[in-house]
Write a protein that holds these residues in place. Structure first.
Motif, mmCIF file in Angstrom:
data_model
loop_
_atom_site.group_PDB
_atom_site.id
_atom_site.type_symbol
_atom_site.label_atom_id
_atom_site.label_comp_id
_atom_site.label_asym_id
_atom_site.label_seq_id
_atom_site.Cartn_x
_atom_site.Cartn_y
_atom_site.Cartn_z
ATOM 1 N N ILE A 2 -2.134 -0.679 -8.023
ATOM 2 C CA ILE A 2 -1.701 0.338 -7.149
ATOM 3 C C ILE A 2 -2.993 1.450 -7.550
ATOM 4 C CG2 ILE A 2 -0.113 2.139 -6.597
ATOM 5 C CD1 ILE A 2 1.884 0.187 -7.223
ATOM 6 N N GLU A 3 -3.651 1.890 -6.417
ATOM 7 C CA GLU A 3 -4.581 3.084 -6.755
ATOM 8 C C GLU A 3 -3.972 4.328 -6.025
ATOM 9 O OE1 GLU A 3 -8.222 1.656 -5.108
ATOM 10 O OE2 GLU A 3 -8.438 -0.074 -6.149
ATOM 11 N N VAL A 4 -3.301 4.210 -5.062
ATOM 12 C CA VAL A 4 -2.472 5.416 -4.492
ATOM 13 C C VAL A 4 -1.036 5.309 -4.457
ATOM 14 C CG1 VAL A 4 -2.530 7.029 -2.433
ATOM 15 C CG2 VAL A 4 -4.745 5.499 -3.128
ATOM 16 N N VAL A 5 -0.427 6.335 -5.063
ATOM 17 C CA VAL A 5 0.831 6.731 -4.718
ATOM 18 C C VAL A 5 1.271 7.562 -3.879
ATOM 19 C CG1 VAL A 5 3.097 7.270 -6.117
ATOM 20 C CG2 VAL A 5 1.405 5.873 -7.194
ATOM 21 N N ARG A 28 0.512 6.501 -15.341
ATOM 22 C CA ARG A 28 0.650 5.450 -15.971
ATOM 23 C C ARG A 28 -0.218 4.099 -15.444
ATOM 24 N NH1 ARG A 28 6.770 4.974 -18.070
ATOM 25 N NH2 ARG A 28 6.858 6.855 -19.042
ATOM 26 N N LEU A 29 -0.208 4.276 -14.246
ATOM 27 C CA LEU A 29 -1.156 3.446 -13.426
ATOM 28 C C LEU A 29 -2.724 3.707 -13.308
ATOM 29 C CD1 LEU A 29 1.558 2.750 -10.583
ATOM 30 C CD2 LEU A 29 1.105 1.108 -12.543
ATOM 31 N N GLY A 30 -2.856 4.862 -13.701
ATOM 32 C CA GLY A 30 -4.376 5.145 -13.524
ATOM 33 C C GLY A 30 -4.607 5.445 -11.968
ATOM 34 N N ALA A 31 -3.716 5.740 -11.134
ATOM 35 C CA ALA A 31 -3.738 6.133 -9.722
ATOM 36 C C ALA A 31 -3.802 7.345 -9.544
ATOM 37 C CB ALA A 31 -2.413 5.249 -9.165
ATOM 38 N N ARG A 32 -4.008 7.652 -8.134
ATOM 39 C CA ARG A 32 -3.910 9.171 -7.766
ATOM 40 C C ARG A 32 -2.617 9.364 -7.099
ATOM 41 N NH1 ARG A 32 -5.618 10.204 -2.494
ATOM 42 N NH2 ARG A 32 -6.677 8.454 -1.385
ATOM 43 N N GLY A 79 -3.158 15.720 -15.106
ATOM 44 C CA GLY A 79 -4.412 15.016 -15.496
ATOM 45 C C GLY A 79 -4.552 13.923 -14.382
ATOM 46 N N VAL A 80 -3.734 14.088 -13.130
ATOM 47 C CA VAL A 80 -3.569 13.134 -11.942
ATOM 48 C C VAL A 80 -4.375 13.841 -10.916
ATOM 49 C CG1 VAL A 80 -2.102 11.583 -10.497
ATOM 50 C CG2 VAL A 80 -1.734 11.836 -13.079
ATOM 51 N N GLU A 81 -5.249 12.988 -10.123
ATOM 52 C CA GLU A 81 -5.724 13.574 -8.779
ATOM 53 C C GLU A 81 -4.607 13.363 -7.803
ATOM 54 O OE1 GLU A 81 -8.988 12.149 -5.467
ATOM 55 O OE2 GLU A 81 -9.189 11.390 -7.531
ATOM 56 N N GLY A 103 -3.960 3.991 2.319
ATOM 57 C CA GLY A 103 -3.818 2.626 1.263
ATOM 58 C C GLY A 103 -2.825 2.755 0.492
ATOM 59 N N ALA A 104 -1.919 3.426 0.415
ATOM 60 C CA ALA A 104 -0.926 3.448 -0.540
ATOM 61 C C ALA A 104 -0.155 2.241 -1.105
ATOM 62 C CB ALA A 104 0.391 4.285 -0.335
ATOM 63 N N GLY A 105 -0.280 2.058 -2.468
ATOM 64 C CA GLY A 105 0.397 0.650 -2.859
ATOM 65 C C GLY A 105 1.978 1.028 -3.287
ATOM 66 N N LEU A 106 2.342 2.115 -3.195
ATOM 67 C CA LEU A 106 3.737 2.588 -3.722
ATOM 68 C C LEU A 106 4.043 3.908 -2.861
ATOM 69 C CD1 LEU A 106 6.171 2.372 -5.524
ATOM 70 C CD2 LEU A 106 5.177 3.749 -7.075
#
Length: 145
Positions: A2-5, A28-32, A79-81, A103-106
């Motif tokens: 998941i790159e985008v929440v 936690r996922l390193g996503a934005r 610290g999350v974009e 392109g949200a994964g969640l």
């Protein structure tokens, strides 16, 4: 991965709780995080007495923008974009279209309590998103803060 929440927000306590959960998951996922607030069209003939439709629209826009700023502040502290957008139209449709466009994964939504609803604590817009989403949807309980 998941790159985008995507988180749907308005200016409510449950939505702010969902935003906090979305930021935590993204961290936690390193996503934005991509936040969306949706302004529904105001039904004709439903303007409160003494109100001007333009004033109501302006206040609704301000509330939506404030909700987006709240999510941005949560992201900055973690610290999350965070990016965000205000959309207009049917809530569930706008959320699903925005999720697809980024392109949200969640998708993260707040659970709200509405008396007389067929299913306790799940609103009709949330049900529509759950029914038609092509990615996982996390519904955050009202008490999660």
């Amino acid at each position: 991965m998941i790159e985008v929440v995507l988180v749907a927000v308005n200016d409510s306590t449950p939505a702010f709780a969902a935003a906090a959960v979305a930021v935590e998951y993204a961290e936690r996922l390193g996503a934005r995080v991509h936040a969306v607030t949706v302004l529904e069209p105001w039904p004709v003939g439903r303007v409160p007495e003494g109100e001007v439709l333009i004033d109501i629209r302006h206040r609704r826009e301000q509330a939506g923008d404030a909700a987006l700023r709240h999510v941005a502040a949560l992201g900055a502290s973690a610290g999350v974009e965070v990016s965000g957008v205000r959309r207009e139209g049917a809530v569930a449709v706008a959320i699903l279209e925005e999720a697809a466009s980024v392109g949200a994964g969640l998708i993260v939504l707040a659970r709200v309590s509405r008396r007389g609803h067929a299913l306790p604590y799940v609103g009709s817009e949330t049900l529509r998103v759950l029914e038609f989403a092509t990615v996982p949807v996390l519904v955050v309980p009202t008490h999660a803060q």
